[in-house]
Design a protein around this motif. Sequence first.
Motif, short mmCIF file in Angstrom:
data_model
loop_
_atom_site.label_atom_id
_atom_site.label_comp_id
_atom_site.label_asym_id
_atom_site.label_seq_id
_atom_site.Cartn_x
_atom_site.Cartn_y
_atom_site.Cartn_z
N CYS A 1 32.90 11.66 -40.88
CA CYS A 1 32.18 12.86 -40.87
C CYS A 1 31.21 12.65 -42.12
O CYS A 1 31.72 12.43 -43.26
CB CYS A 1 32.95 14.17 -41.03
SG CYS A 1 34.12 14.47 -39.34
N SER B 1 28.23 14.33 -44.12
CA SER B 1 27.24 15.56 -44.37
C SER B 1 26.45 15.35 -45.48
O SER B 1 26.74 15.18 -46.50
CB SER B 1 28.11 16.70 -44.65
OG SER B 1 29.42 16.89 -43.76
N ILE C 1 20.29 12.00 -40.01
CA ILE C 1 20.79 13.33 -40.59
C ILE C 1 20.19 13.79 -41.69
O ILE C 1 19.84 13.07 -42.62
CB ILE C 1 22.28 12.91 -40.99
CG1 ILE C 1 23.05 11.85 -40.28
CG2 ILE C 1 22.91 14.27 -41.34
CD1 ILE C 1 24.18 11.24 -40.51
N THR D 1 25.31 17.16 -40.20
CA THR D 1 26.46 16.40 -40.33
C THR D 1 26.64 15.59 -39.02
O THR D 1 26.12 16.08 -37.99
CB THR D 1 27.83 17.34 -40.35
OG1 THR D 1 27.82 18.14 -41.67
CG2 THR D 1 29.06 16.52 -40.26
N ARG E 1 29.22 13.43 -36.86
CA ARG E 1 30.92 12.70 -36.75
C ARG E 1 30.46 11.84 -35.81
O ARG E 1 30.11 11.81 -34.47
CB ARG E 1 31.48 14.04 -36.33
CG ARG E 1 31.61 15.25 -37.09
CD ARG E 1 32.36 16.32 -36.78
NE ARG E 1 32.42 17.66 -37.75
CZ ARG E 1 31.42 18.54 -37.31
NH1 ARG E 1 30.45 18.61 -36.21
NH2 ARG E 1 31.35 19.37 -38.31
N ALA F 1 25.56 12.57 -50.20
CA ALA F 1 26.37 13.10 -48.89
C ALA F 1 27.96 13.19 -49.28
O ALA F 1 28.20 12.45 -50.27
CB ALA F 1 25.98 12.07 -47.57
#
Length: 201
Positions: free
Chosen positions: A144, A146, A163, A168, A170, A189
């Motif tokens: 993941c 983010s 992104i 986020t 995944r 991140a």
Amino acid sequence: MNDRKGIMDAGAVALSGQLGKTIQRLRKNYNLSLSELAEQSGVAKSIISQIERNETNPTLATIWRLSQALDVSIDRVLATQEDDPFVELVSRGDTPTLVSDDGKITLAITGWIKTVEWLQWYDVIAEPGGELDSDAHQRGSIECLSVLEGTLEVEVGGVVEKIETGGTARYRCDRRHTIRNTGTVPARATMVCILKAAVME
């Protein structure tokens, strides 16, 4: 010398109370058997069993070995309250880091060493043009990513996704995967890798 005697006296008081229960609770929290804790600490299984039953007063050296194996401070092992808070601080200088081959992406390992075999997390800083190419993790693993600042790009199995800040992604990381900063400003991140996840079909 007086300080050492004070420590020993404090230990003796604690030993008369909750030490055994504390050792047992910490051991069970880590899902360790008596044999596993004995192997990791170098303290005999029979001694650990006696300590947990409050049938013996271990030396400070023994308590230290057990605390090292349980990854807690001696103070916490000697604590008499079962609900004492657990707070562990790690300075920036003591936080281990990984660097991509091109030197443009840094991963500070903020995760706990005790979970490294099934859960890992990192603070990621990616300079413009930085690329982090990773081999496949074990089957079923999920990552993941983010993005807190800037923009990153992730490529998995030929699929490329962008992104933006606050977003986020995944994705399966049980195959080769790449993270890039194709922008003109640094990106930051948080990356969490979940190993031993349920296999996705």
